[in-house]
Design a protein around this motif. Structure first.
Motif, PDB file in Angstrom:
ATOM      1  N   GLN A 171     -62.637 139.014  53.451  1.00 18.36           N
ATOM      2  CA  GLN A 171     -61.673 140.085  53.191  1.00 18.36           C
ATOM      3  C   GLN A 171     -61.698 140.505  51.719  1.00 18.36           C
ATOM      4  N   ARG A 172     -61.906 139.518  50.830  1.00 21.46           N
ATOM      5  CA  ARG A 172     -62.017 139.864  49.406  1.00 21.46           C
ATOM      6  C   ARG A 172     -63.263 140.700  49.157  1.00 21.46           C
ATOM      7  N   GLN A 173     -64.357 140.342  49.846  1.00 20.64           N
ATOM      8  CA  GLN A 173     -65.583 141.125  49.700  1.00 20.64           C
ATOM      9  C   GLN A 173     -65.375 142.545  50.209  1.00 20.64           C
ATOM     10  N   THR A 174     -64.725 142.693  51.338  1.00 20.49           N
ATOM     11  CA  THR A 174     -64.481 144.018  51.893  1.00 20.49           C
ATOM     12  C   THR A 174     -63.667 144.868  50.920  1.00 20.49           C
ATOM     13  N   ALA A 175     -62.668 144.242  50.281  1.00 26.62           N
ATOM     14  CA  ALA A 175     -61.858 144.976  49.309  1.00 26.62           C
ATOM     15  C   ALA A 175     -62.709 145.460  48.140  1.00 26.62           C
ATOM     16  N   GLN A 176     -63.676 144.647  47.720  1.00 27.79           N
ATOM     17  CA  GLN A 176     -64.571 145.060  46.631  1.00 27.79           C
ATOM     18  C   GLN A 176     -65.496 146.191  47.084  1.00 27.79           C
ATOM     19  N   GLN A 197     -68.408 160.837  46.599  1.00 26.39           N
ATOM     20  CA  GLN A 197     -69.028 162.153  46.570  1.00 26.39           C
ATOM     21  C   GLN A 197     -70.532 162.097  46.315  1.00 26.39           C
ATOM     22  N   GLU A 198     -71.096 160.889  46.203  1.00 23.41           N
ATOM     23  CA  GLU A 198     -72.528 160.748  45.925  1.00 23.41           C
ATOM     24  C   GLU A 198     -73.266 160.447  47.235  1.00 23.41           C
ATOM     25  N   ALA A 199     -73.920 161.471  47.775  1.00 24.25           N
ATOM     26  CA  ALA A 199     -74.557 161.350  49.091  1.00 24.25           C
ATOM     27  C   ALA A 199     -75.717 160.370  49.095  1.00 24.25           C
ATOM     28  N   ARG A 200     -76.256 160.068  47.916  1.00 22.59           N
ATOM     29  CA  ARG A 200     -77.414 159.173  47.862  1.00 22.59           C
ATOM     30  C   ARG A 200     -77.042 157.698  47.976  1.00 22.59           C
ATOM     31  N   VAL A 201     -75.761 157.406  47.977  1.00 21.45           N
ATOM     32  CA  VAL A 201     -75.294 156.014  48.057  1.00 21.45           C
ATOM     33  C   VAL A 201     -74.636 155.782  49.405  1.00 21.45           C
ATOM     34  N   ARG A 202     -75.148 154.779  50.131  1.00 24.41           N
ATOM     35  CA  ARG A 202     -74.557 154.397  51.404  1.00 24.41           C
ATOM     36  C   ARG A 202     -74.286 152.903  51.411  1.00 24.41           C
ATOM     37  N   LEU A 203     -73.453 152.466  52.331  1.00 25.57           N
ATOM     38  CA  LEU A 203     -73.135 151.057  52.489  1.00 25.57           C
ATOM     39  C   LEU A 203     -73.385 150.652  53.933  1.00 25.57           C
ATOM     40  N   ALA A 204     -73.816 149.405  54.127  1.00 22.12           N
ATOM     41  CA  ALA A 204     -74.030 148.873  55.469  1.00 22.12           C
ATOM     42  C   ALA A 204     -73.564 147.428  55.508  1.00 22.12           C
ATOM     43  N   SER A 205     -72.646 147.131  56.411  1.00 17.84           N
ATOM     44  CA  SER A 205     -72.157 145.761  56.607  1.00 17.84           C
ATOM     45  C   SER A 205     -72.628 145.289  57.973  1.00 17.84           C
ATOM     46  N   VAL A 206     -73.319 144.144  57.988  1.00 17.48           N
ATOM     47  CA  VAL A 206     -73.924 143.631  59.217  1.00 17.48           C
ATOM     48  C   VAL A 206     -73.109 142.453  59.739  1.00 17.48           C
ATOM     49  N   ASP A 257     -72.378 138.411  44.199  1.00 20.06           N
ATOM     50  CA  ASP A 257     -71.327 137.698  44.917  1.00 20.06           C
ATOM     51  C   ASP A 257     -70.280 138.728  45.313  1.00 20.06           C
ATOM     52  N   GLY A 258     -70.169 138.994  46.586  1.00 21.66           N
ATOM     53  CA  GLY A 258     -69.278 140.048  47.050  1.00 21.66           C
ATOM     54  C   GLY A 258     -67.810 139.773  46.819  1.00 21.66           C
ATOM     55  N   THR A 259     -67.452 138.516  46.532  1.00 27.92           N
ATOM     56  CA  THR A 259     -66.048 138.184  46.296  1.00 27.92           C
ATOM     57  C   THR A 259     -65.690 138.247  44.812  1.00 27.92           C
ATOM     58  N   SER A 260     -66.676 138.493  43.958  1.00 28.30           N
ATOM     59  CA  SER A 260     -66.462 138.493  42.512  1.00 28.30           C
ATOM     60  C   SER A 260     -66.296 139.922  41.988  1.00 28.30           C
ATOM     61  N   GLU A 261     -65.169 140.203  41.379  1.00 27.05           N
ATOM     62  CA  GLU A 261     -64.955 141.536  40.804  1.00 27.05           C
ATOM     63  C   GLU A 261     -65.975 141.817  39.706  1.00 27.05           C
ATOM     64  N   ARG A 262     -66.288 140.797  38.921  1.00 30.88           N
ATOM     65  CA  ARG A 262     -67.267 140.973  37.841  1.00 30.88           C
ATOM     66  C   ARG A 262     -68.636 141.337  38.411  1.00 30.88           C
ATOM     67  N   ASP A 263     -69.062 140.619  39.452  1.00 28.02           N
ATOM     68  CA  ASP A 263     -70.360 140.920  40.056  1.00 28.02           C
ATOM     69  C   ASP A 263     -70.369 142.324  40.658  1.00 28.02           C
ATOM     70  N   MET A 264     -69.274 142.707  41.276  1.00 29.20           N
ATOM     71  CA  MET A 264     -69.237 144.019  41.908  1.00 29.20           C
ATOM     72  C   MET A 264     -69.146 145.142  40.881  1.00 29.20           C
ATOM     73  N   SER A 319     -74.442 144.302  53.028  1.00 28.06           N
ATOM     74  CA  SER A 319     -73.605 143.104  52.987  1.00 28.06           C
ATOM     75  C   SER A 319     -73.545 142.480  54.371  1.00 28.06           C
ATOM     76  N   THR A 320     -73.086 141.229  54.408  1.00 23.91           N
ATOM     77  CA  THR A 320     -72.938 140.522  55.672  1.00 23.91           C
ATOM     78  C   THR A 320     -71.458 140.306  55.962  1.00 23.91           C
ATOM     79  N   LEU A 321     -71.148 140.223  57.235  1.00 21.07           N
ATOM     80  CA  LEU A 321     -69.763 140.099  57.684  1.00 21.07           C
ATOM     81  C   LEU A 321     -69.680 138.936  58.668  1.00 21.07           C
ATOM     82  N   PRO A 322     -69.153 137.765  58.243  1.00 26.65           N
ATOM     83  CA  PRO A 322     -69.106 136.596  59.120  1.00 26.65           C
ATOM     84  C   PRO A 322     -68.073 136.741  60.225  1.00 26.65           C
ATOM     85  N   PRO A 323     -68.158 135.893  61.240  1.00 30.35           N
ATOM     86  CA  PRO A 323     -67.220 135.982  62.367  1.00 30.35           C
ATOM     87  C   PRO A 323     -65.768 135.851  61.914  1.00 30.35           C
TER      88      PRO A 323
END
Length: 218
Positions: free
Chosen positions: A98-103, A113-122, A194-201, A87-91
């Motif tokens: 913030q809504r995306q971060t919450a998702q 507990q799933e080691a094969r899944v990681r997240l990266a926010s740039v 869409d990181g702000t959409s609960e449905r998409d997430m 994901s991307t993180l704007p200034p």
């Protein structure tokens, strides 16, 4: 035995057979994840006939600094265990960020507990490692699970524009779209959300499960 009883018995015996045949035919998981970022179309000769095959872009290598500790984190490290959510993180992280971060917190908790899944926010502005560490702390990022990454402007711009093909409108102001992407263990983008959409997430969570299932049942 009466004809009605014979018919009823026959139906009772037939129903389990029909149920088994239905499950055998249609019960297989046929949910296939698409590939994104088409790069070119190749022609291949198969059984004397030319077939067109789309070749999709694999993310190139990149290295960015992690907010927690400031060490270099590579693209290969992110997908070494299986897959990662990018994901991307704007200034200054406006409300939609913030809504995306919450998702994304939901995603982290779902696969805690799933080691094969990681997240990266740039961070898509020349923010410091200290700022990245602050965002990680605010999000409750688990060390080694969710990486908040930063780097010089050229490295971040290359990742966003050349690798992820995000539109570069108002790039100087960090005005890239908030797009969450699912990257598989081979470096292919398999989902965009869409990181702000609960449905998409929710769809992202489902498609992570699908990809893990594919890994477990090649």
């Amino acid at each position: 035995m009466r004809p009605q009883q014979v018919l009823l018995l026959g139906l009772m015996l037939l129903v389990p057979v029909l149920a088994f045949l239905f499950l055998k035919s249609f019960g297989t998981n046929r949910y296939a994840l698409p590939f994104y970022l088409p790069e070119r179309v190749d022609s291949t000769l198969v059984a004397g006939k030319w077939q067109r095959d789309t070749v999709f872009h694999q993310l190139g290598s990149f290295q960015l600094r992690e907010g927690a500790g400031g060490r270099e984190v590579s693209e290969q490290e992110l997908r070494a265990q299986g897959l990662y959510v990018l994901s991307t993180l704007p200034p200054n992280c406006p409300p939609q960020c913030q809504r995306q971060t919450a998702q994304l917190v939901r995603v982290q908790e779902k696969f805690r507990q799933e080691a094969r899944v990681r997240l990266a926010s740039v961070l898509i502005s020349p923010d410091s490692v200290t700022a990245a560490a602050g965002y990680a702390e605010q999000a409750g990022a688990i060390a080694g699970k969710w990486f908040f990454l930063t780097g010089n402007e050229s490295a971040v711009t290359r990742l966003l524009e050349q690798e992820l093909r995000l539109p570069s409108f108002a790039a100087a102001a960090g005005a890239y779209p908030l797009v969450v992407q699912l990257v598989d263990r081979d470096g292919y983008v398999r989902g965009r959300y869409d990181g702000t959409s609960e449905r998409d997430m929710n769809r992202l969570i489902t498609e992570i499960d699908v990809l893990l299932y594919i890994y477990d049942h090649p």
